[in-house]
Scaffold this motif. Sequence first.
Motif, PDB file in Angstrom:
ATOM      1  N   ARG A 103     -41.366-112.377 -55.874  1.00 37.10           N
ATOM      2  CA  ARG A 103     -42.158-111.282 -55.158  1.00 37.10           C
ATOM      3  C   ARG A 103     -43.285-110.817 -56.016  1.00 37.10           C
ATOM      4  N   ASN A 145     -29.995-109.950 -54.936  1.00 38.55           N
ATOM      5  CA  ASN A 145     -30.296-108.453 -55.290  1.00 38.55           C
ATOM      6  C   ASN A 145     -31.172-108.203 -56.235  1.00 38.55           C
ATOM      7  N   ARG A 190     -33.133-104.976 -55.165  1.00 36.82           N
ATOM      8  CA  ARG A 190     -33.414-104.605 -53.624  1.00 36.82           C
ATOM      9  C   ARG A 190     -32.213-104.948 -52.840  1.00 36.82           C
ATOM     10  N   VAL A 198     -37.610-104.411 -46.502  1.00 34.62           N
ATOM     11  CA  VAL A 198     -36.687-104.048 -47.697  1.00 34.62           C
ATOM     12  C   VAL A 198     -37.080-103.150 -48.616  1.00 34.62           C
ATOM     13  N   GLN A 200     -37.012-101.565 -52.650  1.00 32.21           N
ATOM     14  CA  GLN A 200     -36.706-101.883 -54.003  1.00 32.21           C
ATOM     15  C   GLN A 200     -36.589-100.857 -54.828  1.00 32.21           C
TER      16      GLN A 200
END
Length: 286
Positions: A103, A145, A190, A198, A200
């Motif tokens: 990401r 996660n 996340r 989503v 985070q």
Amino acid sequence: MKQFFYSLILLLVCHLAQSQDVIVTNEGDTIDCKITRITNEFIHFSVFDESGFLLIRSRLPKTQIQHYHQGEEQGTMDVVSSSPEIKEEDRFVITEFNPASFRLAVNTGYTYQFGGYEGWPDSYQQQLKSLWNLGADFHYFLSDNLGVGLKYNYIFTNAEEDFDPTIYPISTIRDERIRFSYAAISLMYRNFLYDDQVIQYFIAGGIVNYKTDGLVDGSKFYEEGDTFGLAIGVTYDFLFTENFGMGAGVEVNVAKLTEINTSRGPALVDFSLTRVDLTLGIRLYK
């Protein structure tokens, strides 16, 4: 503009309950899910496990749906009621959801600094405490996660004031530029919400570099120093495609300078750099 960034924080509290909806296909399959979007052609949905983690994310053409139930709303598609029996192996199969491993976020936004400029007029303090920020962070997710990464923020503003020499020890205009940066290691968790959404949560620790320079009564001055900063924050991302989206975030960074270098030499200080950042930016996933 600042009010615009404040309003973005409302996105972060839109973590709605993952209530169960139902889709029944023409073949008789029943899908317990959360319907996230209904368009003219498709019904989009997500399926969660008992702990609330997103298992799959998909969509079905309305032509393949017999009826659905979403909250208090029910819908029936125009289909033949006597659909033939379909073998189990030929029925619709939902693709497993595989979260992205990488990401990248690129942000800009508004920063407000708490304290640090006591003794100056309120109007000048507000100029010094109201800043703009640019930043980026990159995370690699070790699991569905949990991720680790790096983040960098650059914060800046300019301030100018004409002081009353009977009150303050300068007689003309004080003109200064404030620049400071934050480079840190970050740990991120996340949680997938609905289709293409989503949230985070992260904590980060790193080095804050602070510098201000300018003119006082026509003479140049500067002050600079480094310290450790601890940050916590939350971001909300919405994906337009599998690899691209946008997001908003809020971050609180706690830091304090105790020693600085100045144009007059080293000095001991008690100077707070604690701030809050409100950000908006693009998201890239891979």
